[in-house]
Design a protein around this motif. Structure first.
Motif, PDB file in Angstrom:
ATOM      1  N   GLY A   5     -17.481  32.636  49.673  1.00 31.71           N
ATOM      2  CA  GLY A   5     -18.671  31.972  50.196  1.00 31.71           C
ATOM      3  C   GLY A   5     -18.698  30.474  49.965  1.00 31.71           C
ATOM      4  N   SER A   6     -17.665  29.916  49.345  1.00 34.28           N
ATOM      5  CA  SER A   6     -17.657  28.488  49.032  1.00 34.28           C
ATOM      6  C   SER A   6     -17.332  27.651  50.264  1.00 34.28           C
ATOM      7  CB  SER A   6     -16.631  28.199  47.929  1.00 34.28           C
ATOM      8  OG  SER A   6     -16.925  28.915  46.763  1.00 34.28           O
ATOM      9  N   ALA A   7     -17.980  26.514  50.338  1.00 41.15           N
ATOM     10  CA  ALA A   7     -17.715  25.592  51.444  1.00 41.15           C
ATOM     11  C   ALA A   7     -16.451  24.794  51.161  1.00 41.15           C
ATOM     12  CB  ALA A   7     -18.902  24.666  51.638  1.00 41.15           C
ATOM     13  N   LYS A   8     -15.484  24.928  52.018  1.00 39.34           N
ATOM     14  CA  LYS A   8     -14.222  24.196  51.866  1.00 39.34           C
ATOM     15  C   LYS A   8     -14.391  22.790  52.431  1.00 39.34           C
ATOM     16  CE  LYS A   8     -10.426  26.470  52.646  1.00 39.34           C
ATOM     17  NZ  LYS A   8      -9.282  27.132  53.338  1.00 39.34           N
ATOM     18  N   ILE A   9     -13.937  21.796  51.684  1.00 42.47           N
ATOM     19  CA  ILE A   9     -14.092  20.402  52.097  1.00 42.47           C
ATOM     20  C   ILE A   9     -12.716  19.750  52.199  1.00 42.47           C
ATOM     21  CG2 ILE A   9     -15.047  18.138  51.486  1.00 42.47           C
ATOM     22  CD1 ILE A   9     -17.250  19.630  49.968  1.00 42.47           C
ATOM     23  N   HIS A  10     -12.443  19.180  53.362  1.00 38.49           N
ATOM     24  CA  HIS A  10     -11.210  18.420  53.586  1.00 38.49           C
ATOM     25  C   HIS A  10     -11.558  16.927  53.514  1.00 38.49           C
ATOM     26  CE1 HIS A  10      -8.753  21.885  54.874  1.00 38.49           C
ATOM     27  NE2 HIS A  10      -9.881  22.337  55.372  1.00 38.49           N
ATOM     28  N   PRO A  11     -11.159  16.251  52.451  1.00 34.67           N
ATOM     29  CA  PRO A  11     -11.528  14.836  52.304  1.00 34.67           C
ATOM     30  C   PRO A  11     -10.918  13.929  53.369  1.00 34.67           C
ATOM     31  CG  PRO A  11     -10.766  15.766  50.216  1.00 34.67           C
ATOM     32  CD  PRO A  11     -10.417  16.748  51.285  1.00 34.67           C
ATOM     33  N   ILE A  12      -9.765  14.332  53.909  1.00 34.53           N
ATOM     34  CA  ILE A  12      -9.068  13.523  54.910  1.00 34.53           C
ATOM     35  C   ILE A  12      -8.945  14.331  56.200  1.00 34.53           C
ATOM     36  CG2 ILE A  12      -6.954  12.263  55.472  1.00 34.53           C
ATOM     37  CD1 ILE A  12      -6.389  12.035  52.506  1.00 34.53           C
ATOM     38  N   ILE A  13      -9.319  13.727  57.301  1.00 39.12           N
ATOM     39  CA  ILE A  13      -9.176  14.356  58.616  1.00 39.12           C
ATOM     40  C   ILE A  13      -8.540  13.336  59.558  1.00 39.12           C
ATOM     41  CG2 ILE A  13     -10.370  15.355  60.609  1.00 39.12           C
ATOM     42  CD1 ILE A  13     -12.482  16.434  58.728  1.00 39.12           C
ATOM     43  N   LYS A  14      -7.458  13.732  60.183  1.00 45.74           N
ATOM     44  CA  LYS A  14      -6.722  12.860  61.104  1.00 45.74           C
ATOM     45  C   LYS A  14      -6.376  11.518  60.454  1.00 45.74           C
ATOM     46  CE  LYS A  14      -8.607  14.902  65.330  1.00 45.74           C
ATOM     47  NZ  LYS A  14      -9.326  14.657  66.599  1.00 45.74           N
ATOM     48  N   GLY A  15      -6.022  11.576  59.176  1.00 45.25           N
ATOM     49  CA  GLY A  15      -5.593  10.372  58.469  1.00 45.25           C
ATOM     50  C   GLY A  15      -6.715   9.549  57.874  1.00 45.25           C
ATOM     51  N   GLU A  16      -7.955   9.778  58.260  1.00 47.77           N
ATOM     52  CA  GLU A  16      -9.083   9.001  57.764  1.00 47.77           C
ATOM     53  C   GLU A  16      -9.764   9.711  56.603  1.00 47.77           C
ATOM     54  OE1 GLU A  16     -11.740   7.149  60.669  1.00 47.77           O
ATOM     55  OE2 GLU A  16     -10.494   8.001  62.247  1.00 47.77           O
ATOM     56  N   ILE A  17     -10.213   8.937  55.616  1.00 44.88           N
ATOM     57  CA  ILE A  17     -11.009   9.501  54.530  1.00 44.88           C
ATOM     58  C   ILE A  17     -12.427   9.697  55.039  1.00 44.88           C
ATOM     59  CG2 ILE A  17     -11.907   9.122  52.203  1.00 44.88           C
ATOM     60  CD1 ILE A  17      -9.453   7.422  51.615  1.00 44.88           C
ATOM     61  N   VAL A  18     -12.833  10.938  55.162  1.00 46.47           N
ATOM     62  CA  VAL A  18     -14.157  11.241  55.717  1.00 46.47           C
ATOM     63  C   VAL A  18     -15.161  11.628  54.637  1.00 46.47           C
ATOM     64  CG1 VAL A  18     -13.225  11.930  57.960  1.00 46.47           C
ATOM     65  CG2 VAL A  18     -13.483  13.648  56.157  1.00 46.47           C
ATOM     66  N   ASN A  19     -14.685  11.905  53.428  1.00 51.17           N
ATOM     67  CA  ASN A  19     -15.568  12.223  52.305  1.00 51.17           C
ATOM     68  C   ASN A  19     -14.951  11.590  51.057  1.00 51.17           C
ATOM     69  OD1 ASN A  19     -16.980  13.448  50.131  1.00 51.17           O
ATOM     70  ND2 ASN A  19     -17.490  15.209  51.412  1.00 51.17           N
ATOM     71  N   LEU A  20     -15.396  10.369  50.759  1.00 52.60           N
ATOM     72  CA  LEU A  20     -14.779   9.611  49.678  1.00 52.60           C
ATOM     73  C   LEU A  20     -15.025  10.254  48.316  1.00 52.60           C
ATOM     74  CD1 LEU A  20     -13.166   7.118  48.849  1.00 52.60           C
ATOM     75  CD2 LEU A  20     -15.335   5.877  48.670  1.00 52.60           C
ATOM     76  N   ALA A  21     -16.225  10.784  48.104  1.00 51.03           N
ATOM     77  CA  ALA A  21     -16.517  11.425  46.819  1.00 51.03           C
ATOM     78  C   ALA A  21     -15.599  12.618  46.583  1.00 51.03           C
ATOM     79  CB  ALA A  21     -17.985  11.845  46.771  1.00 51.03           C
ATOM     80  N   ALA A  22     -15.402  13.425  47.630  1.00 53.08           N
ATOM     81  CA  ALA A  22     -14.494  14.575  47.508  1.00 53.08           C
ATOM     82  C   ALA A  22     -13.056  14.113  47.307  1.00 53.08           C
ATOM     83  CB  ALA A  22     -14.605  15.447  48.750  1.00 53.08           C
ATOM     84  N   PHE A  23     -12.667  13.027  47.971  1.00 57.23           N
ATOM     85  CA  PHE A  23     -11.316  12.494  47.818  1.00 57.23           C
ATOM     86  C   PHE A  23     -11.080  12.029  46.382  1.00 57.23           C
ATOM     87  CE2 PHE A  23      -8.302   8.989  47.744  1.00 57.23           C
ATOM     88  CZ  PHE A  23      -7.211   9.538  48.401  1.00 57.23           C
ATOM     89  N   ASN A  24     -12.025  11.278  45.836  1.00 61.41           N
ATOM     90  CA  ASN A  24     -11.872  10.794  44.463  1.00 61.41           C
ATOM     91  C   ASN A  24     -11.777  11.953  43.472  1.00 61.41           C
ATOM     92  OD1 ASN A  24     -11.810   8.042  45.014  1.00 61.41           O
ATOM     93  ND2 ASN A  24     -14.030   7.814  44.875  1.00 61.41           N
ATOM     94  N   TYR A  25     -12.591  12.973  43.684  1.00 59.48           N
ATOM     95  CA  TYR A  25     -12.532  14.148  42.809  1.00 59.48           C
ATOM     96  C   TYR A  25     -11.156  14.810  42.912  1.00 59.48           C
ATOM     97  CZ  TYR A  25     -13.450  18.810  40.973  1.00 59.48           C
ATOM     98  OH  TYR A  25     -13.377  19.986  40.263  1.00 59.48           O
ATOM     99  N   PHE A  26     -10.624  14.867  44.111  1.00 56.96           N
ATOM    100  CA  PHE A  26      -9.295  15.461  44.334  1.00 56.96           C
ATOM    101  C   PHE A  26      -8.217  14.680  43.580  1.00 56.96           C
ATOM    102  CE2 PHE A  26      -5.443  15.678  47.096  1.00 56.96           C
ATOM    103  CZ  PHE A  26      -5.162  17.022  46.921  1.00 56.96           C
TER     104      PHE A  26
END
Length: 434
Positions: free
Chosen positions: A57-78
């Protein structure tokens, strides 16, 4: 600052689908040890928080889509997850310098915020961001001027580098990548699943044929007829009672001595172990992507105003991305570029005409129209570990070379230290001599 220990270098190359990681360099440059999905999960209760693992049931988050950082907070956590995971393997390491390989699509503000995060939240010892295009040219021996074509899953970045400077103003990004081939194959082979399509694309029977190979192929107008010696008595096989066995043996022998392009059908094995037979579809699917890349290359290089530099870029075209692993893809792309853009192509194809042309036109006039030559770059031969697997991720090799040069020598003009960050903050990133 004293040089860092090579065993402590952390190199990270984030992509939309997967991320490559290496912690520590060995005696020789080798492909990255780790490849992980570029994904995190939303925290089940806390807003704007993340966890490394999720359930159904967890929401999967892709920090990068098509080369662009679309979720910076998720990217930094990654990035923090990768750092902590690396340290768990060698907890004795205390001073860790990091090289982060960046897409040309990352904004300056995102890069500044990443810098802030790695120092203030992670506590990194030294940090630098290396543009992927520069990583590529470092791997190719430090070419000062080149054109880098990075073919991703959903996009292709076409980035000129002139005198070691990335010309983002001249880059082209086309919204098509390796997945476009899959979509074409799915249309041609609707009975195959998405995973089977991917297995076909990665197999050695999937090829992008050159014009010469098309002429010689089973399906071309000049296909070679079988020699009389290759004919066999079907009736004799049937009456022997060993029909299937003999036909399979015959097919195996044919494959061993006949090029793939000259076979009517060929087989590959999907991930489940199933053997699948494919006909001429195994030679289709790359054409449209190659044409789009060729157009993007022209549009990008037109923006280099210095014609000598523009010609240098045409002479050093470097292709990265795993789509470039497809058999014949690079050759087909080179052919398309020549057909679409080479000035005086007919003269180049005739040595006599070319000699006459060169005897009547001086070099200054020739450079007024470019390209008068087009070449794909050739990798040096002294990276044996990389040669085994190919150079589709060659920007990572460039980052290894870069890391060793700057961190081993203590060259602080190429990375930000904790003390420099304390004085100048994230803007210190733009003072680096990269």
């Amino acid at each position: 600052m004293a040089p860092f220990n090579e065993n402590s270098y952390l190199i990270i190359s984030p992509g939309s689908n997967t991320t490559l990681v290496q912690f520590g360099l060995g005696e020789s440059y080798s492909p990255p040890d780790i490849e992980v999905p570029t994904v995190v999960y939303a925290h089940p209760t806390l807003p704007n928080a993340f966890v490394s693992k999720g359930d159904a049931g967890s929401a999967k988050i892709h920090p990068i889509i098509k080369g662009e950082i679309v979720n910076l907070a998720a990217f930094n956590y990654f990035i923090k997850l990768l750092y902590r995971s690396a340290l768990k393997t060698r907890p004795e390491v205390v001073n860790v310098p990091m090289v982060l390989i960046a897409s040309s699509q990352w904004s300056k503000i995102d890069q500044e915020r990443i810098t802030q995060y790695v120092f203030e939240e992670i506590g990194i010892s030294a940090f630098t961001i290396l543009p992927a295009a520069l990583g590529t040219i470092y791997a190719y021996g430090g070419l000062p001027t080149a054109l880098v074509i990075d073919i991703g899953a959903e996009k292709t970045e076409i980035v000129p580098v002139v005198d070691y400077s990335v010309l983002n103003s001249a880059k082209s990004v086309i919204p098509f990548g390796g997945d476009h081939i899959n979509e074409t194959l799915k249309h041609l082979l609707p009975n195959l699943s998405a995973q089977q399509i991917e297995s076909l694309k990665r197999s050695d029977i999937y090829e992008a044929l050159s014009d010469e190979d098309k002429k010689k192929s089973f399906f071309g107008i000049d296909a070679l007829d079988k020699d009389k010696d290759d004919e066999f008595d079907v009736a004799a096989i049937v009456t022997s009672g060993r029909t299937r066995e003999i036909l399979e043996e015959r097919e195996k022998q044919d494959k061993e001595k006949t090029p793939n392009s000259q076979l009517e059908n060929n087989t590959f094995i999907d991930e489940s172990g199933e053997t699948i037979t494919v006909g001429k579809e195994r030679f289709k699917g790359t054409e449209d992507l190659i044409q789009k890349i060729s157009h993007g290359v022209s549009e990008s290089l037109k923006r280099i105003l210095d014609l000598h530099k523009r010609q240098d870029a045409w002479d050093h075209i470097l292709v990265t991305g795993r789509t470039s692993r497809i058999v014949g893809f690079l050759e087909a792309l080179n052919t398309q570029l020549v057909d679409d853009h080479l000035v005086g192509k007919d003269l180049h194809q005739s040595s006599a005409a070319q000699a006459a042309f060169q005897s009547t036109v001086n070099s200054n006039v020739q450079i007024s129209q470019v390209p008068n030559s087009i070449r794909l770059g050739k990798m040096p031969e002294y990276f044996p570990e990389w040669k085994k697997i190919g150079y589709s991720d060659v920007q990572f090799l460039g980052a290894e070379i870069f890391a060793k040069q700057i961190f081993s020598s203590g060259n602080e003009s190429m990375y930000v230290t904790q003390s420099v960050y304390a004085q100048n903050g994230p803007m210190a990133l733009w003072d680096l001599a990269i």
